[in-house]
Every structure is written in C-alpha cells, then in structure tokens.
Design a protein around this motif. Structure first.
Motif, PDB file in Angstrom:
ATOM      1  N   PRO A   1      -3.675 -13.132 -15.231  1.00 47.64           N
ATOM      2  CA  PRO A   1      -3.341 -13.071 -13.799  1.00 47.64           C
ATOM      3  C   PRO A   1      -2.435 -14.210 -13.350  1.00 47.64           C
ATOM      4  O   PRO A   1      -1.573 -14.021 -12.485  1.00 47.64           O
ATOM      5  CB  PRO A   1      -4.717 -13.137 -13.131  1.00 47.64           C
ATOM      6  CG  PRO A   1      -5.649 -12.552 -14.130  1.00 47.64           C
ATOM      7  CD  PRO A   1      -5.127 -13.013 -15.461  1.00 47.64           C
TER       8      PRO A   1
ATOM      9  N   ILE B   1       1.152 -13.441 -14.684  1.00 50.57           N
ATOM     10  CA  ILE B   1       1.821 -12.301 -14.053  1.00 50.57           C
ATOM     11  C   ILE B   1       2.406 -12.692 -12.700  1.00 50.57           C
ATOM     12  O   ILE B   1       3.297 -12.023 -12.175  1.00 50.57           O
ATOM     13  CB  ILE B   1       0.845 -11.109 -13.905  1.00 50.57           C
ATOM     14  CG1 ILE B   1       1.628  -9.780 -13.911  1.00 50.57           C
ATOM     15  CG2 ILE B   1       0.001 -11.214 -12.650  1.00 50.57           C
ATOM     16  CD1 ILE B   1       2.288  -9.456 -15.221  1.00 50.57           C
TER      17      ILE B   1
ATOM     18  N   LEU C   1       7.209  -4.961 -14.964  1.00 51.46           N
ATOM     19  CA  LEU C   1       6.880  -6.294 -14.474  1.00 51.46           C
ATOM     20  C   LEU C   1       7.722  -7.386 -15.110  1.00 51.46           C
ATOM     21  O   LEU C   1       7.540  -8.563 -14.790  1.00 51.46           O
ATOM     22  CB  LEU C   1       5.391  -6.584 -14.720  1.00 51.46           C
ATOM     23  CG  LEU C   1       4.422  -5.637 -14.012  1.00 51.46           C
ATOM     24  CD1 LEU C   1       2.987  -5.921 -14.432  1.00 51.46           C
ATOM     25  CD2 LEU C   1       4.563  -5.734 -12.502  1.00 51.46           C
TER      26      LEU C   1
ATOM     27  N   ASN D   1       1.200  -3.875 -17.906  1.00 53.92           N
ATOM     28  CA  ASN D   1       0.187  -4.902 -18.181  1.00 53.92           C
ATOM     29  C   ASN D   1      -1.237  -4.363 -18.097  1.00 53.92           C
ATOM     30  O   ASN D   1      -2.170  -5.090 -17.764  1.00 53.92           O
ATOM     31  CB  ASN D   1       0.349  -6.098 -17.225  1.00 53.92           C
ATOM     32  CG  ASN D   1      -0.218  -7.380 -17.812  1.00 53.92           C
ATOM     33  OD1 ASN D   1       0.031  -7.687 -18.976  1.00 53.92           O
ATOM     34  ND2 ASN D   1      -0.967  -8.117 -17.026  1.00 53.92           N
ATOM     35  N   ARG D   2      -1.411  -3.104 -18.419  1.00 53.37           N
ATOM     36  CA  ARG D   2      -2.753  -2.538 -18.444  1.00 53.37           C
ATOM     37  C   ARG D   2      -3.446  -2.789 -19.782  1.00 53.37           C
ATOM     38  O   ARG D   2      -4.591  -2.399 -19.980  1.00 53.37           O
ATOM     39  CB  ARG D   2      -2.695  -1.039 -18.138  1.00 53.37           C
ATOM     40  CG  ARG D   2      -2.329  -0.746 -16.693  1.00 53.37           C
ATOM     41  CD  ARG D   2      -2.602   0.686 -16.322  1.00 53.37           C
ATOM     42  NE  ARG D   2      -1.670   1.599 -16.927  1.00 53.37           N
ATOM     43  CZ  ARG D   2      -0.584   2.073 -16.339  1.00 53.37           C
ATOM     44  NH1 ARG D   2      -0.281   1.682 -15.114  1.00 53.37           N
ATOM     45  NH2 ARG D   2       0.220   2.918 -16.954  1.00 53.37           N
TER      46      ARG D   2
ATOM     47  N   GLU E   1      -7.520  -8.772 -18.727  1.00 52.63           N
ATOM     48  CA  GLU E   1      -7.781  -8.396 -17.340  1.00 52.63           C
ATOM     49  C   GLU E   1      -6.633  -7.489 -16.904  1.00 52.63           C
ATOM     50  O   GLU E   1      -5.610  -7.975 -16.427  1.00 52.63           O
ATOM     51  CB  GLU E   1      -7.858  -9.622 -16.441  1.00 52.63           C
ATOM     52  CG  GLU E   1      -8.993 -10.571 -16.763  1.00 52.63           C
ATOM     53  CD  GLU E   1      -9.031 -11.764 -15.819  1.00 52.63           C
ATOM     54  OE1 GLU E   1      -9.159 -11.528 -14.598  1.00 52.63           O
ATOM     55  OE2 GLU E   1      -8.904 -12.900 -16.305  1.00 52.63           O
TER      56      GLU E   1
ATOM     57  N   THR F   1      -3.811  -5.354 -15.260  1.00 52.55           N
ATOM     58  CA  THR F   1      -3.196  -5.430 -13.944  1.00 52.55           C
ATOM     59  C   THR F   1      -3.353  -4.112 -13.206  1.00 52.55           C
ATOM     60  O   THR F   1      -3.049  -3.044 -13.735  1.00 52.55           O
ATOM     61  CB  THR F   1      -1.699  -5.765 -14.080  1.00 52.55           C
ATOM     62  OG1 THR F   1      -1.574  -7.098 -14.569  1.00 52.55           O
ATOM     63  CG2 THR F   1      -0.988  -5.655 -12.743  1.00 52.55           C
TER      64      THR F   1
ATOM     65  N   LEU G   1      -1.668  -6.318  -6.935  1.00 51.06           N
ATOM     66  CA  LEU G   1      -0.717  -7.420  -7.095  1.00 51.06           C
ATOM     67  C   LEU G   1      -0.249  -7.992  -5.755  1.00 51.06           C
ATOM     68  O   LEU G   1      -0.342  -9.204  -5.531  1.00 51.06           O
ATOM     69  CB  LEU G   1       0.478  -6.975  -7.930  1.00 51.06           C
ATOM     70  CG  LEU G   1       0.334  -7.054  -9.446  1.00 51.06           C
ATOM     71  CD1 LEU G   1       1.581  -6.526 -10.119  1.00 51.06           C
ATOM     72  CD2 LEU G   1       0.045  -8.482  -9.896  1.00 51.06           C
TER      73      LEU G   1
ATOM     74  N   SER H   1      -2.632 -10.267  -3.772  1.00 54.04           N
ATOM     75  CA  SER H   1      -2.956 -11.598  -4.282  1.00 54.04           C
ATOM     76  C   SER H   1      -2.102 -12.644  -3.575  1.00 54.04           C
ATOM     77  O   SER H   1      -0.871 -12.574  -3.595  1.00 54.04           O
ATOM     78  CB  SER H   1      -2.698 -11.655  -5.793  1.00 54.04           C
ATOM     79  OG  SER H   1      -2.597 -12.984  -6.245  1.00 54.04           O
TER      80      SER H   1
ATOM     81  N   VAL I   1       0.399 -14.260  -5.964  1.00 53.46           N
ATOM     82  CA  VAL I   1       1.601 -13.461  -6.218  1.00 53.46           C
ATOM     83  C   VAL I   1       2.539 -13.532  -5.022  1.00 53.46           C
ATOM     84  O   VAL I   1       3.754 -13.703  -5.175  1.00 53.46           O
ATOM     85  CB  VAL I   1       1.211 -12.003  -6.544  1.00 53.46           C
ATOM     86  CG1 VAL I   1       2.460 -11.108  -6.601  1.00 53.46           C
ATOM     87  CG2 VAL I   1       0.456 -11.937  -7.867  1.00 53.46           C
TER      88      VAL I   1
END
Length: 270
Positions: free
Chosen positions: A10, A13, A41, A119-120, A124, A126, A131, A134, A137
C-alpha cells in the motif's frame, strides 16, 4: 512491463518513484513491439520517472507550478490538506444480479496479466475504488490513480493544454497535439483482453469510445466511470465524474449520451 510480479505494498502504490524503481529491474512480459497491454497503475510512475531524471523534479511539482496553479485548475496531483473537506469518497460498484453474474463468470486469477497490472496479486491486493479514498494516495498524487478533480477541472485542464483558456495561449503547440493524437497501438489488449486503441499516452478517444468526435481526439477514462478528453478539431473539451463505480468498469455508459449531446451543441454554437 505492466506491474510487479509480487505486487506493490500500500505504501509503494501511493509513491510513483517506488513503483518506477521496482519496475525498472523487471523483465517485460512480452517482447517489446510485439503486443501491448494497459499499464493500469504503472504508466504514471514511468512517465514521472522520465520527468524526474530530466529535470530533477517530480511530475507533481512541475504540474503544480506550470499547469495547475497558473490556470487555476480544480485538478490536483497531491490534494492539499485544506481542501480535504471538498473530497467525496468513491463508492463501490452496485451491480444488478444479472450484472454480478456476468462479473462472476469472468474471474481473474492472481497471476494473470490483468491481476498483475491492477496489483491484485499483492499480499494486500489493491481495490481500485479504495485507492482515491486513501489520504496517503490523495496527498502524494500518484499519477496513475491519485489525481483529485472536479468535472470542470478535468475539462479546463484539457482546454488549457489544447485550446487555451480566457484568451491565453494553449500549453501545447498544434503539432504536439497532433503527435499526441497519432494512433500507436490498436488491436487486442493483453491486459484488458479486449480491442483497444491508444495514442501517445492517451486513449484515442474517437476510435476507442466516441466516433462522433474528430480524428486525433485525446483523453482518458477513469476506472470509476469518469471521462475526459479534448477534440482539437472542434475545440471541445469534456469532463465527467461520478462517485459510484459504473458497471462494467471504465467510462460510465451515460457518457455516450452526454458526449453526443455536448458535441452536437458545440458544433451548433460553432
């Protein structure tokens, strides 16, 4: 390269330079020039790293200094704390039972190109709609997914770049806009598993989504349903945002009706 084999944390990213550093040492997933796939991403991080190595400054710093602030754009790459009160959280998709059944029939394993690009595959995974919710972010303004804008801000950004606003000169020369609009990749996208058309850093909007637009139109949709573009031939710029993710992802279907309406109105006024 479409993403990290073992995923991003996290914290990574949210940080363009951390993403770029991880991607720099990674082997491409296909031989360059033989295929293409959506860099969900990573593309903002890679572009930002080029900017940093050329100037010694981040993409976010230069965007704020040369683009956003001078033109008063309601579009931030790094949302200031004092503007947090204006932010509205993004809501997850709310599919009908029929739509949910269709989504369930198209599972994506954690080691597919699509899962890696989004990013799956991380420890953890995404969740795209989480996103922008956050603060980390939003504060860092991650170039692929961390921008915060109103619909007016999106449209005004494209106007500042392509047509100029309030009598000012556009940021980009006409031949630069034409170069951006030149189609670079058309065909089967290995990540999206669908036919896609891309120009230079943009979706070829007239070919990809809205055939009423002029050739060379440039823009990009958002995963949650947003859409923004510029049509240099008509002088039209467009921005649309929504809070809830639209089915099935990408630009919300109502954009087709709205784009046609504003395009027809722009031509009538012109």
């Amino acid at each position: 390269v479409v993403g990290a084999d073992d995923g991003f944390s996290p914290e990574e990213i949210a940080d363009d330079r951390a993403i770029a550093a991880r991607l720099a040492a990674q082997r491409p997933f296909w031989r360059p020039g033989t295929a293409f796939g959506y860099h969900a991403l990573g593309v903002g991080a890679l572009a930002g790293e080029v900017v940093f190595r050329a100037t010694g400054r981040t993409l976010q710093e230069l965007y704020e200094e040369r683009v956003r602030a001078p033109h008063g754009l309601d579009f931030h790459l790094g949302l200031p704390e004092e503007l947090e009160g204006r932010f509205r959280s993004v809501l997850p998709m709310d599919p009908t039972p029929e739509q949910q059944a269709l989504l369930a029939s198209l599972p994506t394993g954690p080691h597919t190109l699509g899962a890696i690009a989004f990013n799956r595959n991380a420890a953890e995974p995404t969740v795209l709609e989480a996103l922008p919710n956050s603060r980390l972010v939003r504060a860092k303004g991650q170039a692929s997914a961390g921008g915060v804008a109103s619909a007016r801000g999106l449209a005004r950004m494209y106007a500042a770049a392509v047509t100029g606003i309030e009598g000012g000169e556009p940021l980009l020369k006409a031949d630069t806009v034409a170069a951006f609009g030149q189609i670079q990749s058309a065909g089967h996208d290995l990540v999206a598993r669908a036919h896609k058309v891309f120009a230079v850093g943009f979706q070829a909007t007239s070919e990809a989504w809205y055939p009423c637009l002029g050739a060379g139109s440039i823009g990009h949709s958002g995963a949650g349903g947003s859409q923004a573009f510029a049509d240099p031939r008509s002088g039209l710029t467009y921005g649309y945002t929504r809070r809830r993710f639209a089915f099935p992802g990408g630009p919300a279907p109502e954009n087709e009706r709205l784009v046609r309406a504003v395009h027809d109105a722009a031509l009538a006024v012109g």
